[in-house]
Design a protein around this motif. Structure first.
Motif, short mmCIF file in Angstrom:
data_model
loop_
_atom_site.label_atom_id
_atom_site.label_comp_id
_atom_site.label_asym_id
_atom_site.label_seq_id
_atom_site.Cartn_x
_atom_site.Cartn_y
_atom_site.Cartn_z
N PHE A 42 -2.55 -4.09 -10.42
CA PHE A 42 -1.93 -2.84 -10.86
C PHE A 42 -2.64 -2.35 -12.12
O PHE A 42 -3.00 -3.15 -12.99
CB PHE A 42 -0.44 -3.03 -11.16
CG PHE A 42 0.26 -1.78 -11.62
CD1 PHE A 42 0.55 -0.77 -10.72
CD2 PHE A 42 0.60 -1.61 -12.95
CE1 PHE A 42 1.18 0.39 -11.13
CE2 PHE A 42 1.24 -0.46 -13.37
CZ PHE A 42 1.53 0.55 -12.46
N GLU A 43 -2.80 -1.03 -12.19
CA GLU A 43 -3.41 -0.41 -13.37
C GLU A 43 -2.68 0.89 -13.67
O GLU A 43 -2.38 1.67 -12.76
CB GLU A 43 -4.89 -0.12 -13.11
CG GLU A 43 -5.59 0.54 -14.29
CD GLU A 43 -6.97 1.06 -13.94
OE1 GLU A 43 -7.92 0.77 -14.67
OE2 GLU A 43 -7.07 1.81 -12.93
N LEU A 44 -2.38 1.10 -14.95
CA LEU A 44 -1.75 2.33 -15.40
C LEU A 44 -2.64 2.99 -16.44
O LEU A 44 -3.11 2.32 -17.37
CB LEU A 44 -0.36 2.06 -16.00
CG LEU A 44 0.37 3.28 -16.57
CD1 LEU A 44 0.77 4.24 -15.44
CD2 LEU A 44 1.59 2.86 -17.37
N ARG A 45 -2.86 4.29 -16.30
CA ARG A 45 -3.70 5.04 -17.23
C ARG A 45 -2.86 6.03 -18.03
O ARG A 45 -1.80 6.46 -17.59
CB ARG A 45 -4.80 5.79 -16.46
CG ARG A 45 -5.72 4.90 -15.67
CD ARG A 45 -6.59 5.71 -14.76
NE ARG A 45 -7.41 4.87 -13.87
CZ ARG A 45 -8.02 5.31 -12.78
NH1 ARG A 45 -7.92 6.59 -12.43
NH2 ARG A 45 -8.74 4.48 -12.03
N ALA A 46 -3.36 6.39 -19.19
CA ALA A 46 -2.70 7.40 -20.01
C ALA A 46 -2.73 8.75 -19.29
O ALA A 46 -3.74 9.12 -18.69
CB ALA A 46 -3.39 7.51 -21.37
N GLY A 47 -1.61 9.47 -19.33
CA GLY A 47 -1.55 10.79 -18.73
C GLY A 47 -1.45 10.79 -17.22
O GLY A 47 -1.88 11.75 -16.58
N GLU A 48 -0.86 9.74 -16.64
CA GLU A 48 -0.68 9.72 -15.20
C GLU A 48 0.72 9.22 -14.84
O GLU A 48 1.36 8.50 -15.60
CB GLU A 48 -1.72 8.85 -14.49
CG GLU A 48 -1.45 7.35 -14.55
CD GLU A 48 -2.27 6.55 -13.53
OE1 GLU A 48 -2.83 7.15 -12.59
OE2 GLU A 48 -2.34 5.32 -13.71
N VAL A 49 1.18 9.62 -13.65
CA VAL A 49 2.39 9.06 -13.05
C VAL A 49 1.92 8.16 -11.91
O VAL A 49 1.32 8.64 -10.95
CB VAL A 49 3.33 10.15 -12.52
CG1 VAL A 49 4.52 9.52 -11.80
CG2 VAL A 49 3.82 11.04 -13.65
N HIS A 50 2.17 6.86 -12.06
CA HIS A 50 1.74 5.88 -11.06
C HIS A 50 2.99 5.36 -10.36
O HIS A 50 3.84 4.72 -10.98
CB HIS A 50 0.99 4.74 -11.74
CG HIS A 50 0.20 3.90 -10.78
ND1 HIS A 50 -1.04 3.38 -11.07
CD2 HIS A 50 0.47 3.48 -9.52
CE1 HIS A 50 -1.49 2.69 -10.04
NE2 HIS A 50 -0.56 2.74 -9.08
N VAL A 51 3.10 5.64 -9.08
CA VAL A 51 4.30 5.29 -8.30
C VAL A 51 4.12 3.91 -7.68
O VAL A 51 3.07 3.59 -7.14
CB VAL A 51 4.56 6.33 -7.20
CG1 VAL A 51 5.62 5.84 -6.22
CG2 VAL A 51 4.98 7.66 -7.81
N LEU A 52 5.19 3.10 -7.78
CA LEU A 52 5.28 1.84 -7.04
C LEU A 52 6.10 2.12 -5.79
O LEU A 52 7.24 2.58 -5.87
CB LEU A 52 5.95 0.75 -7.88
CG LEU A 52 5.17 0.26 -9.10
CD1 LEU A 52 6.00 -0.78 -9.85
CD2 LEU A 52 3.83 -0.33 -8.70
N PHE A 53 5.51 1.82 -4.63
CA PHE A 53 6.10 2.23 -3.36
C PHE A 53 6.20 1.02 -2.44
O PHE A 53 5.24 0.28 -2.26
CB PHE A 53 5.20 3.31 -2.72
CG PHE A 53 5.75 3.90 -1.46
CD1 PHE A 53 6.97 4.54 -1.43
CD2 PHE A 53 5.01 3.85 -0.29
CE1 PHE A 53 7.46 5.11 -0.27
CE2 PHE A 53 5.49 4.42 0.89
CZ PHE A 53 6.72 5.05 0.89
N GLY A 54 7.38 0.81 -1.89
CA GLY A 54 7.58 -0.29 -0.96
C GLY A 54 9.02 -0.38 -0.53
O GLY A 54 9.91 0.21 -1.16
N GLU A 55 9.26 -1.11 0.53
CA GLU A 55 10.62 -1.29 1.02
C GLU A 55 11.41 -2.20 0.07
O GLU A 55 10.85 -2.83 -0.84
CB GLU A 55 10.60 -1.89 2.43
CG GLU A 55 9.95 -0.99 3.47
CD GLU A 55 9.92 -1.61 4.84
OE1 GLU A 55 10.67 -1.12 5.72
OE2 GLU A 55 9.17 -2.58 5.05
N ASN A 56 12.73 -2.29 0.29
CA ASN A 56 13.54 -3.22 -0.48
C ASN A 56 13.01 -4.65 -0.29
O ASN A 56 12.74 -5.07 0.83
CB ASN A 56 15.00 -3.16 -0.04
CG ASN A 56 15.67 -1.85 -0.42
OD1 ASN A 56 15.23 -1.18 -1.34
ND2 ASN A 56 16.72 -1.48 0.28
N GLY A 57 12.86 -5.37 -1.41
CA GLY A 57 12.34 -6.73 -1.35
C GLY A 57 10.83 -6.80 -1.39
O GLY A 57 10.26 -7.89 -1.28
N ALA A 58 10.16 -5.66 -1.60
CA ALA A 58 8.70 -5.66 -1.62
C ALA A 58 8.14 -6.25 -2.90
O ALA A 58 6.98 -6.64 -2.95
CB ALA A 58 8.17 -4.24 -1.42
#
Length: 360
Positions: A42-58
């Motif tokens: 996982f990587e997060l950058r300044a000035g971005e919206v980074h979505v975590l996406f997955g089913e329940n329990g992912a």
């Protein structure tokens, strides 16, 4: 306690847009024999919206808890603002500028907005609370969010959306550089959610890195710059939202093709079993209503509360008197209105199957 002058100084360097704020590599986390995360990237950058996406329990909740120090990790590397992290705690994450808004709020209902924002971080001047300076900071952060809220209002008297704004204001009050939002629209109306999206877009423009946990495709399409997909605790892929369709995201999330996930179902409806013709109920909940139900099909009723859905179905069973119109069951016109006659007519058309024997 914090002195007012110290509170005004952030102490954190500004980040350029696109600069890496968080970097996780090959992260593993287990609870006994259960592997909650395996090889997470996982990587997060300044000035971005980074979505975590997955089913329940992912593994989404486990991942954000590791980032903000609620949980530790077993192996792998975690870098925060280009510094290696071996041990993280919520207090340390807060001091470094990482804030999280969970689905369940951490507000004290009997306290005011201002008191909740400064809870555990009260500002003092000498031996007294610096109330004037605290209120100035509260107004400043609320103005930044563009949200009209009385700092003296008690949290228990606020609507759910207003309470969420208090949580976000609390996160931004102390030089937040990374904001994590866990299913933030779960209990908001569409209008309240739209206001939240405007705030998120403003914070992104201000250079914050935002981790957004959601499974709602319209939100993801509107907000996400990048999406990281998890499945069964494993890292699947990170994609640019602008280059990825909703269909492709669903396939990454489930591991199945879209056609497998939503297969085509062949239906062969038979003869008409129930028919309403120009039915108006005496209680005035339905007027001039006509529809039919055929053998082998499902007919759905949709409408707001109080529109008459339940009354129509009660009328089909003889529990609501008719003012006009005709109800036909099979080829039999239902002249006299009673549940007993409805049951007898329906049983004649489709006899109930025999009950299984119960051995005692």
């Amino acid at each position: 306690m914090i002195e007012p002058d110290a509170a005004r100084a952030s102490g954190h360097p500004a980040h350029k847009a696109g600069e890496t704020l968080i970097e996780l590599r090959d992260l593993d986390k287990s609870y006994g024999a259960f592997k909650a995360l395996q090889g997470m990237q996982f990587e997060l950058r300044a000035g971005e919206v980074h979505v975590l996406f997955g089913e329940n329990g992912a593994g989404k909740s486990t991942l954000i808890q590791i980032i903000c120090g609620v949980q530790g990790f077993d192996s792998g590397s975690y870098r925060l603002f280009d510094e290696p992290v071996s041990v993280m705690t919520p207090a340390l994450a807060h001091d470094k500028g990482v804030s999280i808004v969970f689905q369940e709020f951490s507000l004290i209902p009997e306290m005011t907005v201002e008191e909740n924002l400064f809870l555990g971080h009260e500002m003092v001047q000498g031996l007294r609370l610096a109330k004037t300076e605290m209120r100035r900071k509260v107004h400043a952060v609320l103005d930044r969010l563009g949200f009209a809220l009385d700092p003296r209002a008690r949290v228990r008297n606020l609507r759910r959306a207003h309470q969420q704004m208090v949580e976000i204001a609390k996160a931004l009050l102390w030089d937040c550089r990374v904001l994590i939002l866990d299913e933030p629209t779960a209990s908001l109306t569409d209008q309240e959610a739209a206001q939240l999206f405007d705030i998120i877009e403003q914070l992104r423009a201000d250079g914050l890195g935002i981790v957004y946990v959601s499974h709602r495709m319209p939100e993801i399409s509107r907000l996400a710059d990048r999406v990281t997909v998890l499945r069964d605790g494993k890292y699947i892929d990170t994609v640019q939202m602008a280059d990825t369709s909703e269909k492709e995201l669903v396939q990454l999330m489930t591991g199945r093709t879209f056609d497998e996930f939503f297969p085509e179902i062949t239906r062969s409806a038979g003869d008409t079993l129930l028919q309403f013709e120009g039915v108006t109920l005496q209680r005035g909940m339905a007027h001039d209503l006509s529809f039919s139900v055929r053998r082998g099909e499902v007919l759905g009723f949709a409408g707001l509360a109080g529109c008459g859905k339940s009354e129509v179905l009660r009328a089909a069973f003889g529990l609501e008197p008719l003012s006009s119109g005709q109800i036909t069951c099979g080829s039999t016109r239902l002249e006299r209105h009673s549940p007993a006659r409805r049951w007898a007519t329906a049983s004649a058309i489709s006899p109930p199957t025999a009950r299984p024997k119960v051995w005692r």
